[in-house]
Write an enzyme that holds these catalytic residues in place. Structure first.
Site, PDB file in Angstrom:
ATOM      1  N   LYS A  13       0.822  -1.217   0.000  1.00  0.00           N
ATOM      2  CA  LYS A  13       0.000   0.000   0.000  1.00  0.00           C
ATOM      3  C   LYS A  13       0.853   1.263   0.000  1.00  0.00           C
ATOM      4  O   LYS A  13       0.571   2.218  -0.724  1.00  0.00           O
ATOM      5  CB  LYS A  13      -0.930   0.006   1.219  1.00  0.00           C
ATOM      6  CG  LYS A  13      -1.920  -1.135   1.266  1.00  0.00           C
ATOM      7  CD  LYS A  13      -2.932  -0.963   2.385  1.00  0.00           C
ATOM      8  CE  LYS A  13      -2.282  -0.906   3.757  1.00  0.00           C
ATOM      9  NZ  LYS A  13      -1.597  -2.180   4.109  1.00  0.00           N
ATOM     10  N   ARG A 160      12.479  -3.938  13.135  1.00  0.00           N
ATOM     11  CA  ARG A 160      11.499  -3.388  14.067  1.00  0.00           C
ATOM     12  C   ARG A 160      10.767  -4.502  14.799  1.00  0.00           C
ATOM     13  O   ARG A 160      10.584  -5.598  14.260  1.00  0.00           O
ATOM     14  CB  ARG A 160      10.473  -2.524  13.332  1.00  0.00           C
ATOM     15  CG  ARG A 160      11.040  -1.275  12.699  1.00  0.00           C
ATOM     16  CD  ARG A 160       9.936  -0.247  12.436  1.00  0.00           C
ATOM     17  NE  ARG A 160       8.643  -0.824  12.111  1.00  0.00           N
ATOM     18  CZ  ARG A 160       8.047  -0.729  10.930  1.00  0.00           C
ATOM     19  NH1 ARG A 160       8.642  -0.098   9.943  1.00  0.00           N
ATOM     20  NH2 ARG A 160       6.863  -1.254  10.726  1.00  0.00           N
ATOM     21  N   ARG A 171      -0.680  -9.824  13.505  1.00  0.00           N
ATOM     22  CA  ARG A 171      -1.229  -8.682  12.778  1.00  0.00           C
ATOM     23  C   ARG A 171      -2.107  -9.135  11.617  1.00  0.00           C
ATOM     24  O   ARG A 171      -3.158  -8.539  11.348  1.00  0.00           O
ATOM     25  CB  ARG A 171      -0.094  -7.792  12.250  1.00  0.00           C
ATOM     26  CG  ARG A 171       0.666  -7.039  13.330  1.00  0.00           C
ATOM     27  CD  ARG A 171       1.926  -6.416  12.775  1.00  0.00           C
ATOM     28  NE  ARG A 171       1.661  -5.406  11.767  1.00  0.00           N
ATOM     29  CZ  ARG A 171       2.565  -4.959  10.900  1.00  0.00           C
ATOM     30  NH1 ARG A 171       3.801  -5.459  10.911  1.00  0.00           N
ATOM     31  NH2 ARG A 171       2.253  -4.029  10.033  1.00  0.00           N
TER      32      ARG A 171
END
Length: 215
Positions: A13, A160, A171
């Site tokens: 995205k 991260r 997620r």
């Protein structure tokens, strides 16, 4: 041109949003970037957001909705905008609709990028970020010249917390449970465009542009 980009983490995205931003001269509004900045600065909002992000969950609506509404009222959104990473839930979509009506703005299209789950895991676990300048890399698709070091500033690259595989799979589960219903939501609103995100980046971009021109 007023757009929303839908798709699970790692679907591309952000990349597509930047290309569309250059094409149409409109801003990319990425709630992820805004929230990460708040986390880095250690603001009260950032601290609250970090606990949810680290756990692979969604940031509460009250933190996100107000940020987006304020952003849409800025002068650079007069010609349009690209929402990247928002809305993520049906209540957020309803809240966004209310805000758009109040602001006198209508969506032109909602582009949904569809990508295989295992491909997403590979994309996300391979991401690395420079600790000093913030430049991003991928160990397979965009590696640095020297392993573990930034090409720009020679800073140390790190992974991260939210790019760890266990967190990523959580997620994706959250996305499937809470965000994927938005596909049906915007299909019913007759603004949905579905694109195969497994194709080459340029092919995906071309298909998005063709769909927007058709509209």
């Amino acid at each position: 041109m007023k757009l929303i980009l839908l798709g699970p983490p790692g679907a591309g995205k952000g990349t597509q949003a930047k290309m569309l931003m250059d094409r149409f001269g409109i801003p990319q509004i990425s709630t992820g970037d805004i929230l990460r900045a708040a986390v880095k600065e250690g603001t009260p909002m950032g601290v609250k957001a970090k606990s949810h992000m680290d756990a692979g969950g969604l940031v509460p609506d009250e933190v996100v909705v107000g940020i987006v509404r304020e952003r849409l009222q800025k002068s650079d959104c007069v010609k349009g905008f690209i929402l990247d990473g928002f809305p993520r839930t049906l209540p957020q979509a309803d809240a966004l609709n209310e805000s758009l009506v109040e602001l006198g703005k209508d969506l032109d299209a909602v582009v949904s990028l569809e990508v295989d789950v295992e491909a997403l895991v590979e994309r996300l676990t391979g991401r690395r970020t420079c600790r000093d300048c913030g430049r991003g890399y991928h160990i397979k698709f965009d590696p640095p010249a020297v392993e573990g070091k930034c090409d720009v500033c020679a800073g140390v690259l790190f992974q991260r917390d939210d790019d760890q595989e266990e967190t990523i799979r959580r997620r994706l589960d959250v996305y499937n449970d809470q965000t994927s219903p938005l596909v049906a939501y915007y299909r019913d609103a007759d603004v949905l465009v579905v694109i195969d995100g497994m194709q080459e980046m340029k092919v995906v971009q071309d298909q998005i542009l063709k769909s927007l021109q058709a509209d």
